[in-house]
Design an enzyme around this catalytic site. Structure first.
Site, PDB file in Angstrom:
ATOM      1  N   TYR A  42       3.437 -28.244  11.475  1.00 18.93           N
ATOM      2  CA  TYR A  42       3.981 -26.955  11.853  1.00 18.93           C
ATOM      3  C   TYR A  42       4.285 -26.983  13.345  1.00 18.93           C
ATOM      4  CZ  TYR A  42      -0.741 -26.089  13.730  1.00 18.93           C
ATOM      5  OH  TYR A  42      -1.921 -26.195  14.422  1.00 18.93           O
ATOM      6  N   HIS A  91       3.524 -36.348   5.682  1.00 15.14           N
ATOM      7  CA  HIS A  91       2.102 -36.032   5.877  1.00 15.14           C
ATOM      8  C   HIS A  91       1.643 -35.125   4.746  1.00 15.14           C
ATOM      9  CE1 HIS A  91       2.747 -37.031  10.371  1.00 15.14           C
ATOM     10  NE2 HIS A  91       2.162 -38.051   9.758  1.00 15.14           N
ATOM     11  N   ASN A 109       4.047 -41.866   9.371  1.00 16.34           N
ATOM     12  CA  ASN A 109       4.926 -41.568  10.492  1.00 16.34           C
ATOM     13  C   ASN A 109       4.479 -42.236  11.788  1.00 16.34           C
ATOM     14  OD1 ASN A 109       7.417 -40.224  10.962  1.00 16.34           O
ATOM     15  ND2 ASN A 109       6.347 -38.757  12.271  1.00 16.34           N
ATOM     16  N   ARG A 110       3.620 -43.234  11.662  1.00 19.03           N
ATOM     17  CA  ARG A 110       3.293 -44.139  12.763  1.00 19.03           C
ATOM     18  C   ARG A 110       3.505 -45.589  12.332  1.00 19.03           C
ATOM     19  NH1 ARG A 110       3.137 -39.670  14.282  1.00 19.03           N
ATOM     20  NH2 ARG A 110       1.683 -38.638  15.728  1.00 19.03           N
ATOM     21  N   GLU A 154       9.907 -29.351  12.424  1.00 21.87           N
ATOM     22  CA  GLU A 154       8.528 -28.881  12.286  1.00 21.87           C
ATOM     23  C   GLU A 154       8.621 -27.402  11.916  1.00 21.87           C
ATOM     24  OE1 GLU A 154       5.783 -30.581  12.434  1.00 21.87           O
ATOM     25  OE2 GLU A 154       6.261 -32.433  13.533  1.00 21.87           O
ATOM     26  N   HIS A 202       8.752 -31.662   8.435  1.00 21.92           N
ATOM     27  CA  HIS A 202       7.314 -31.621   8.695  1.00 21.92           C
ATOM     28  C   HIS A 202       6.886 -30.174   8.935  1.00 21.92           C
ATOM     29  CE1 HIS A 202       6.577 -36.039   9.664  1.00 21.92           C
ATOM     30  NE2 HIS A 202       7.886 -35.976   9.590  1.00 21.92           N
ATOM     31  N   GLU A 242       1.013 -31.104   4.678  1.00 21.65           N
ATOM     32  CA  GLU A 242       2.081 -30.207   5.128  1.00 21.65           C
ATOM     33  C   GLU A 242       2.870 -29.692   3.920  1.00 21.65           C
ATOM     34  OE1 GLU A 242       4.141 -32.518   8.119  1.00 21.65           O
ATOM     35  OE2 GLU A 242       2.290 -32.819   9.266  1.00 21.65           O
ATOM     36  N   TYR A 278       4.897 -34.801  22.540  1.00 22.64           N
ATOM     37  CA  TYR A 278       4.091 -35.901  23.074  1.00 22.64           C
ATOM     38  C   TYR A 278       4.708 -37.233  22.676  1.00 22.64           C
ATOM     39  CZ  TYR A 278       2.235 -34.982  18.358  1.00 22.64           C
ATOM     40  OH  TYR A 278       2.117 -34.715  17.019  1.00 22.64           O
ATOM     41  N   ARG A 285      -4.140 -36.259   5.395  1.00 21.12           N
ATOM     42  CA  ARG A 285      -2.858 -36.469   6.081  1.00 21.12           C
ATOM     43  C   ARG A 285      -2.170 -37.784   5.687  1.00 21.12           C
ATOM     44  NH1 ARG A 285      -0.422 -35.695  11.564  1.00 21.12           N
ATOM     45  NH2 ARG A 285       0.189 -37.722  12.419  1.00 21.12           N
TER      46      ARG A 285
END
Length: 416
Positions: free
Chosen positions: A306, A176, A251-252, A378, A304, A179, A356, A234
């Site tokens: 945060y 991303h 990352n999707r 993260e 990644h 980051e 999530y 992003r």
């Protein structure tokens, strides 16, 4: 006429730079289902930039919701929050001021190189050249693909040269774009590897018996764009057929429960999953490399920010990974090692249960490929600065993260 034309071009160029004057980052704390629905509604209506979680439909009761609000909508948002009695606080009062303050000297240098500063892509490229040249006995470089905008994707291979292939760890940073602490860590890891090999027994053992592949910046196009145009970008920078909106969330975009949960089919969304798995050329390049080398890759680490989390599969399902107990034990040991330096607290667990549900992640995909030890870090912090971690925190963040990474590496090495 030529002067006027030139001035016009300069004006257009300057206009493309996104500023965030007066924008704020709120932390919302929904306590009821009504609160959750209100946050989702205003998120959709004003296309708010969700920092934690990454999209509106991941908001749940009693979860902290960090969201960026443009200056134009501040008054409206304040009225909504007051009328609905949604508990909230302001994490960042002026986003542009925070962006300006992130670089400690007040301006971004594109030439001077330091491991304690954020470095542009051009500077990182020069650093890779110098690192390979100065450490040819320990570091080599390969290009695994090309980004949408034509940038070479360099992977550094760290390890004592041998006549045969060795088991390996693959680590990437900067999936991303915004980051920035993530690529800073990959650079720091390489520095530590080349500077302590031969004197530090742990690093020497690792690089004698294994190779470590490091992709310093995964999403190069997006990272460059955060430096030139929009600090909060992003996604990648690819065009999407049938849409004026740019980019895919890398990352999707991996083929791990692709686009089933926690991702969007809307090209304008920050979590757009792409038109198909691996449609992002950067994702396909990494996936192809891991597929080609799956017999030797024993661990996959993706960095990644945060939230201070150490996550492992799965994120696309709540089903536990087959070696869940071992993954948790290693994560907790790594988090304890990290905490030992500055007391920084990390939370460990599978992605779906810890934060999530989110499909299409690189760690889930690598794990399903057969990479037994797949982890997502993260990094700092927990929201005070979010994606705008000051340069003064690069060194302590990287120092403590090294302890966690080396703990995982030791476990992998001992299990060979």
């Amino acid at each position: 006429m030529k002067i006027l034309l030139l001035l016009g071009l300069v004006a257009v160029t300057l206009a493309e730079v996104t500023r965030f004057d007066g924008g704020k980052v709120y932390r919302l704390k929904p306590k009821t289902e009504e609160h959750v629905e209100i946050i989702k509604e205003i998120g959709d209506e004003f296309q708010l930039d969700f920092w934690i979680p990454s999209k509106a439909d991941q908001v749940t009761i009693s979860s902290n919701v960090d969201v960026r609000v443009d200056a134009a909508y501040i008054d409206y948002i304040n009225v909504v929050l007051q009328q609905t009695e949604i508990e909230h606080e302001i994490l960042i009062d002026d986003l542009q001021a925070a962006i300006d303050a992130q670089v400690d000297n007040g301006r971004i240098s594109t030439k001077a190189y330091s491991y304690e500063k954020y470095n542009s892509w051009d500077t990182i490229q020069s650093w890779m050249d110098q690192t390979v040249s100065a450490n040819s006995n320990l570091v080599s470089r390969m290009i695994i693909g090309t980004t949408y905008e034509g940038q070479p994707m360099h992977v550094l291979k760290l390890g004592k040269q041998s006549g045969s292939s060795k088991p390996a760890i693959f680590m990437d940073c900067g999936i991303h774009a915004r980051e920035w602490i993530s690529p800073a860590f990959c650079q720091w890891f390489v520095k530590e590897a080349v500077s302590t090999y031969g004197t530090n027994s742990q690093m020497t053992r690792l690089l004698d018996q294994m190779d470590v592949y490091v992709l310093p910046v995964f999403n190069i196009d997006g990272y460059r764009y955060t430096w030139s145009n929009n600090r909060m970008w992003r996604k990648t920078r690819s065009k999407n057929p049938g849409s004026t909106c740019i980019g895919t969330d890398p990352n999707r975009n991996f083929n791990a429960g692709w686009c089933t949960v926690g991702a969007s089919k809307n090209p304008c969304s920050d979590t757009y999953c792409g038109c198909k798995p691996e449609s992002a050329v950067e994702v396909k390049a990494v996936a192809d490399f891991l597929r080609k080398n799956k017999s030797i890759i024993k661990s996959y680490l993706t960095i990644h920010s945060y939230s201070q989390l150490l996550l492992f599969p799965y994120s696309y399902t709540t089903a536990p990974a087959p070696n869940h107990v071992e993954l948790m034990r290693v994560a907790e040991g790594a988090a304890a090692a990290l905490k030992s330096l500055y007391g920084t607290q990390y939370t460990c667990g599978p992605g779906a249960e810890t934060i999530y549900l989110a499909a299409g992640g690189s760690d889930d995909w690598a794990y399903d490929l057969g990479v037994k030890y797949a982890y997502t870090f993260e990094l700092r912090d927990t929201g005070r600065y979010g994606f705008l971690l000051p340069e003064s925190q690069i060194k302590p963040t990287c120092q403590e993260t090294m302890l966690a990474v080396m703990y995982i590496a030791d476990h992998v090495l001992n299990g060979l």
